[in-house]
Design a protein around this motif. Sequence first.
Motif, PDB file in Angstrom:
ATOM      1  N   TYR A   1      13.822  20.151  38.823  1.00  0.00           N
ATOM      2  CA  TYR A   1      14.961  20.325  39.205  1.00  0.00           C
ATOM      3  C   TYR A   1      16.197  18.634  39.972  1.00  0.00           C
ATOM      4  N   LYS A   2      15.013  17.821  40.396  1.00  0.00           N
ATOM      5  CA  LYS A   2      15.464  16.436  41.144  1.00  0.00           C
ATOM      6  C   LYS A   2      15.522  15.866  40.011  1.00  0.00           C
ATOM      7  N   ALA A   3      15.375  15.680  39.352  1.00  0.00           N
ATOM      8  CA  ALA A   3      14.755  15.287  37.872  1.00  0.00           C
ATOM      9  C   ALA A   3      16.282  15.324  36.948  1.00  0.00           C
ATOM     10  N   LEU A   4      16.768  16.526  36.808  1.00  0.00           N
ATOM     11  CA  LEU A   4      17.127  16.449  35.783  1.00  0.00           C
ATOM     12  C   LEU A   4      18.759  17.392  36.115  1.00  0.00           C
ATOM     13  N   SER A   5      19.029  17.643  37.951  1.00  0.00           N
ATOM     14  CA  SER A   5      20.151  18.360  38.709  1.00  0.00           C
ATOM     15  C   SER A   5      21.283  17.845  37.433  1.00  0.00           C
ATOM     16  N   GLU A   6      21.506  16.501  37.297  1.00  0.00           N
ATOM     17  CA  GLU A   6      22.997  16.353  36.818  1.00  0.00           C
ATOM     18  C   GLU A   6      23.558  17.255  35.244  1.00  0.00           C
ATOM     19  N   PHE A   7      21.964  17.030  34.393  1.00  0.00           N
ATOM     20  CA  PHE A   7      22.067  18.046  33.167  1.00  0.00           C
ATOM     21  C   PHE A   7      21.958  19.670  33.434  1.00  0.00           C
ATOM     22  N   LEU A   8      22.055  19.943  34.608  1.00  0.00           N
ATOM     23  CA  LEU A   8      21.737  21.359  34.602  1.00  0.00           C
ATOM     24  C   LEU A   8      22.701  22.206  34.222  1.00  0.00           C
ATOM     25  N   PRO A   9      22.915  23.051  33.885  1.00  0.00           N
ATOM     26  CA  PRO A   9      24.038  24.235  34.034  1.00  0.00           C
ATOM     27  C   PRO A   9      23.635  24.377  35.401  1.00  0.00           C
ATOM     28  N   GLN A  10      25.031  25.066  36.254  1.00  0.00           N
ATOM     29  CA  GLN A  10      25.151  25.514  37.056  1.00  0.00           C
ATOM     30  C   GLN A  10      24.190  26.959  36.992  1.00  0.00           C
ATOM     31  N   ASN A  11      23.886  27.821  35.413  1.00  0.00           N
ATOM     32  CA  ASN A  11      23.530  29.373  36.641  1.00  0.00           C
ATOM     33  C   ASN A  11      21.796  28.989  36.134  1.00  0.00           C
ATOM     34  N   TYR A  12      21.371  27.574  35.787  1.00  0.00           N
ATOM     35  CA  TYR A  12      19.768  27.518  35.501  1.00  0.00           C
ATOM     36  C   TYR A  12      18.994  28.948  37.074  1.00  0.00           C
ATOM     37  N   LYS A  13      17.483  28.728  36.162  1.00  0.00           N
ATOM     38  CA  LYS A  13      16.887  29.482  37.464  1.00  0.00           C
ATOM     39  C   LYS A  13      16.120  29.052  36.708  1.00  0.00           C
ATOM     40  N   PHE A  14      14.626  29.074  38.355  1.00  0.00           N
ATOM     41  CA  PHE A  14      13.516  28.757  37.887  1.00  0.00           C
ATOM     42  C   PHE A  14      12.881  28.994  37.249  1.00  0.00           C
ATOM     43  N   THR A  15      12.608  30.236  37.035  1.00  0.00           N
ATOM     44  CA  THR A  15      12.071  30.150  35.565  1.00  0.00           C
ATOM     45  C   THR A  15      12.479  30.159  33.948  1.00  0.00           C
ATOM     46  N   ASP A  16      13.444  29.235  34.243  1.00  0.00           N
ATOM     47  CA  ASP A  16      13.873  28.673  33.144  1.00  0.00           C
ATOM     48  C   ASP A  16      12.665  27.329  32.684  1.00  0.00           C
ATOM     49  N   PHE A  17      11.932  26.615  33.581  1.00  0.00           N
ATOM     50  CA  PHE A  17      10.786  26.141  33.796  1.00  0.00           C
ATOM     51  C   PHE A  17       9.755  26.654  34.460  1.00  0.00           C
ATOM     52  N   GLU A  18       9.103  26.277  33.545  1.00  0.00           N
ATOM     53  CA  GLU A  18       7.819  26.675  32.785  1.00  0.00           C
ATOM     54  C   GLU A  18       6.545  25.538  33.327  1.00  0.00           C
ATOM     55  N   VAL A  19       5.767  25.912  33.600  1.00  0.00           N
ATOM     56  CA  VAL A  19       4.463  24.679  33.959  1.00  0.00           C
ATOM     57  C   VAL A  19       3.148  25.783  33.567  1.00  0.00           C
ATOM     58  N   VAL A  20       2.303  25.045  32.452  1.00  0.00           N
ATOM     59  CA  VAL A  20       1.513  25.730  31.435  1.00  0.00           C
ATOM     60  C   VAL A  20       0.766  24.246  31.298  1.00  0.00           C
ATOM     61  N   ASN A  21      -0.466  24.530  30.817  1.00  0.00           N
ATOM     62  CA  ASN A  21      -2.104  23.792  31.199  1.00  0.00           C
ATOM     63  C   ASN A  21      -1.932  23.652  29.543  1.00  0.00           C
ATOM     64  N   ASN A  22      -1.752  22.153  28.796  1.00  0.00           N
ATOM     65  CA  ASN A  22      -2.480  21.966  27.432  1.00  0.00           C
ATOM     66  C   ASN A  22      -3.691  22.626  27.428  1.00  0.00           C
ATOM     67  N   GLU A  23      -4.273  22.163  25.722  1.00  0.00           N
ATOM     68  CA  GLU A  23      -6.204  22.564  26.020  1.00  0.00           C
ATOM     69  C   GLU A  23      -6.845  21.839  26.261  1.00  0.00           C
ATOM     70  N   LYS A  24      -6.458  20.874  26.757  1.00  0.00           N
ATOM     71  CA  LYS A  24      -7.214  19.757  28.054  1.00  0.00           C
ATOM     72  C   LYS A  24      -7.464  20.190  29.200  1.00  0.00           C
ATOM     73  N   GLY A  25      -5.947  20.914  29.864  1.00  0.00           N
ATOM     74  CA  GLY A  25      -5.860  21.481  31.212  1.00  0.00           C
ATOM     75  C   GLY A  25      -4.801  20.604  31.687  1.00  0.00           C
ATOM     76  N   LYS A  26      -4.056  19.434  31.136  1.00  0.00           N
ATOM     77  CA  LYS A  26      -3.616  19.339  31.601  1.00  0.00           C
ATOM     78  C   LYS A  26      -1.686  19.282  31.604  1.00  0.00           C
ATOM     79  N   PRO A  27      -1.235  19.734  32.822  1.00  0.00           N
ATOM     80  CA  PRO A  27      -0.049  20.213  32.721  1.00  0.00           C
ATOM     81  C   PRO A  27       1.120  19.669  32.130  1.00  0.00           C
TER      82      PRO A  27
END
Length: 122
Positions: free
Chosen positions: A61-87
């Motif tokens: 949010y802090k990095a992209l706040s000026e580009f986000l729509p007003q109705n964004y939700k935290f679930t619009d951002f997902e942190v997943v790990n790739n096959e090597k474990g890198k987030p």
Amino acid sequence: MRVLVGADIIEISRVKKLIDSKEKNALKSIFTRREIEYCEARKVQKYQSYAARFAAKEAIYKALSEFLPQNYKFTDFEVVNNEKGKPEVSLGIEISGLESIEISLSHCKEYAVAYVSAIIKE
């Protein structure tokens, strides 16, 4: 081109209190199904994993706040790990000009921290 950054640190005890309160609606309003499955599978370190992902969402949010729509939700951002474990960040919303987004997560016994960098082509 602009390089945007965001960082956040959180006390793991705050996230543990939220999770232990059994407020599943609160949990589901912050984390995606895949994030919850990942964190719950971490067993002993589940609270650290939740806290790191919460910090990640704040940093995104802090990095992209000026580009986000007003109705964004935290679930619009997902942190997943790739096959090597890198987030990695998966965005459920489109951000015009976003070329890349990178994330780094870390945690210890008491704190979790996240750093995000994004490149926007203007």
